[in-house]
Motif scaffolding. Structure first.
Motif, PDB file in Angstrom:
ATOM      1  N   ASN A  13      28.371  54.864  10.739  1.00 55.00           N
ATOM      2  CA  ASN A  13      29.232  53.712  10.991  1.00 55.00           C
ATOM      3  C   ASN A  13      28.450  52.407  11.030  1.00 55.00           C
ATOM      4  N   GLN A  17      29.764  49.486   8.901  1.00 55.82           N
ATOM      5  CA  GLN A  17      30.192  48.268   9.610  1.00 55.82           C
ATOM      6  C   GLN A  17      29.143  47.157   9.550  1.00 55.82           C
TER       7      GLN A  17
ATOM      8  N   LYS B  57      35.324  40.110  13.231  1.00 62.21           N
ATOM      9  CA  LYS B  57      35.205  41.532  12.934  1.00 62.21           C
ATOM     10  C   LYS B  57      36.272  42.334  13.675  1.00 62.21           C
TER      11      LYS B  57
END
Lengths: 227, 205
Positions: A13, A17, B57
Motif C-alpha cells: 500500500n 499510495q 489525499k
C-alpha cells in the motif's frame, strides 16, 4: 510485533499510495521481524508496483503518481537491499543502461533501471547524453549480458543502430533493448535489437512483467524447497 | 482555509500553463511565507504543503507538490517534474501578486520577500481572480540599482509569460565572481530596494 502479512500489506500500500514514510516503516518492520529481504521486495514492493501499472493503464494514475510511487518504492528498497540474500533463479546478470548522445530525457530510463535494481541485477548506469562508444566500452569492461539504450528524440535515436552493430560485432550474445518514444518494433527488428519499449510507462510495464516473471520463479523455487 | 501559519494562501486556475504530463492538475494552491531573518522558511512551507497533501489525499484527489527549493532537489523521480511548473505561475494565477521588473513575484503587502510553495491538484477548488498585469508602474528602482545591469525594465503581463524581463546570465555571472571574493554571494538588492518589499512605503529616487 506486526505479522508478516501486515508488513507486506504496508509495503504494498505504501507504493500504491505513494507514501514514502509507510514504505520506510514497512521496510524497517520487515527487518525487525526477520523477514527475508527478497520476500519483502517481491511480495510487498513489487506487488504494489504491479498494481500501480494496472492503475496507470486504467488511467487512474498519471505520470506524477507513477513517479511518486517509484520514489516510495526506492525508499523501501534502499532499506531492504542490504538485507537481501543472493537469489539463485538462474537469471542473474549485469546491465549497462543509458540515454544516448544528444538526449537528456531519462525518466523512462530511470524507471527501467529501478526495476532492474529490484530484480537484483548489477546496474551500470551511464546517465544521459552518453557518447555512443561509451556503451560499447562499458559493455566490454563489465561483460554485461544486457545493454539498454534509450532516446526520446528521433535525432538522437539514429545513433542507436551504430551502437547495436558495434556491440554485436564484438559480442553477439549480448542482449540489447531499445526504448523511447520514436522507437518501434520494426526499428528494433531492423537494427537487430532484442527488445523495445515505447515510452516510460510501457518500459515500466515491460520491466514489471520481467520482474513479475522473476517473482513467480522465486515463488516456485520456495515451494520446491518446502515440498 | 485549512493552512495555519502561512502568510498567504491562494488558489489559481492554471489550466493554460500545464504540459501534458500534469494536464489533469488544473488548480494550483499557492502558499507563501514571509521570509524572516534566521528562520527556516523552507521547512515550514514543506510542512504546510504536507498538510495540504493529506487533506487532498483523504478526499481522493490527485496532487503534485512543488517544494520551495525545487531547483535544489535532485535524485528523486518526482523532482524531474518540478521544472514543468514555476511557483510564479501559481502566485499570479491565484491573484497573489505579479511578476515585477525584478523578475520576482511582487505582492502588494509583502513585496518580493515571500517564499513560495505550490501544490497542484485536480480538486475542483474555487479559483481566485488572477493578476494579469504588472503594477510596477513608473518605478524603476530595481533597474537603476541592479549592480550587474540584469534588470531590463520590461514589464510583465499574463499574456506574455516568456518575455525576458531579467537577463539571468548577467545576474548569475556576477554572483559567481562575487563568490570568489566573499562568503555571501547573494545580492538581493532588487528585493530590498523594492518599495513594496518595504511595506508599501514610497521611496524617492
Amino acid at each position: 510485533m506486526p505479522t508478516k502479512e501486515e508488513v507486506l500489506e504496508k509495503l504494498k500500500n505504501g507504493v500504491i499510495q505513494y507514501d514514502e514514510d509507510a514504505c520506510k516503516e514497512g521496510a524497517n518492520e520487515a527487518i525487525a521481524i526477520g523477514m527475508d529481504g527478497n520476500e519483502a521486495i517481491f511480495e510487498g514492493l513489487v506487488a504494489g508496483m504491479e498494481e500501480v501499472g494496472r492503475l496507470f493503464e486504467a488511467q487512474e494514475y498519471f505520470v506524477p503518481e507513477i513517479l511518486m510511487c517509484a520514489d516510495a518504492l526506492y525508499a523501501g528498497l534502499d532499506i531492504l537491499k542490504p538485507h537481501c540474500k543472493q537469489m539463485d533463479l538462474g537469471v542473474k546478470g549485469a546491465v549497462v543502461i543509458g540515454t544516448v548522445e544528444g538526449d537528456v530525457h531519462d525518466i523512462g530510463k530511470n524507471l527501467v533501471k529501478m526495476m532492474f535494481d529490484v530484480a537484483g541485477f548489477t546496474v551500470y548506469d551511464l546517465g544521459r547524453d552518453v557518447p555512443l562508444d561509451q556503451f560499447v566500452e562499458e559493455q566490454l569492461r563489465t561483460d554485461s549480458e544486457l545493454v539498454c539504450l534509450s532516446a526520446m528524440m528521433t535525432t538522437s535515436m539514429i545513433g542507436m543502430p551504430k551502437v547495436i552493430e558495434k556491440i554485436k560485432a564484438r559480442n553477439p550474445n549480448v542482449m540489447i533493448m531499445i526504448g523511447g518514444a520514436p522507437t518501434s518494433k520494426e526499428l528494433a527488428d531492423k537494427w537487430g535489437a532484442d527488445g523495445y519499449a515505447e515510452d516510460a510507462s510501457n518500459a515500466l510495464k515491460e520491466a514489471i512483467k520481467m520482474v513479475s516473471f522473476l517473482k513467480n520463479l522465486r515463488a516456485e523455487k520456495e515451494a520446491e524447497k518446502k515440498g | 482555509m485549512l493552512l495555519q501559519g502561512a502568510t498567504l494562501v491562494g488558489v489559481g486556475d492554471v489550466t493554460q500553463a500545464l504540459t501534458s504530463e500534469i494536464i489533469h492538475l488544473n488548480r494550483a494552491i499557492a502558499i507563501a511565507m514571509n521570509r524572516g531573518l534566521g528562520e527556516d522558511t523552507s521547512s515550514k512551507l514543506i510542512r504546510l504543503q504536507s498538510v495540504a497533501e493529506g487533506w487532498l489525499k483523504e478526499r481522493g484527489f490527485r496532487y503534485l507538490s512543488i517544494p520551495p527549493d525545487s531547483d535544489r532537489r535532485k535524485g528523486k523521480f518526482i523532482s524531474r517534474l518540478y521544472k514543468l511548473f514555476p511557483h510564479k505561475t501559481a502566485a499570479t494565477c491565484s491573484g497573489l501578486g505579479w511578476v515585477g521588473k525584478n523578475g520576482l513575484v511582487i505582492n502588494r503587502d509583502y513585496g518580493s520577500k515571500l517564499s513560495w510553495a505550490t501544490v497542484l491538484t485536480n480538486a475542483p477548488l474555487v479559483a481566485d481572480l488572477p493578476t494579469e498585469k504588472s503594477q510596477c508602474g513608473n518605478c524603476n528602482l530595481c533597474v537603476i540599482h541592479c549592480p550587474s545591469g540584469a534588470v531590463t525594465g520590461r514589464e510583465w503581463s499574463i499574456n506574455e509569460p516568456y518575455r525576458e524581463i531579467v537577463k539571468y546570465e548577467k545576474c548569475s555571472t556576477m554572483k559567481k565572481s562575487r563568490r570568489l571574493l566573499e562568503d555571501r554571494p547573494n545580492c538581493g538588492l532588487c528585493i530590498n530596494i523594492c518599495p513594496y518589499s518595504r511595506n508599501g512605503k514610497t521611496v524617492k529616487t
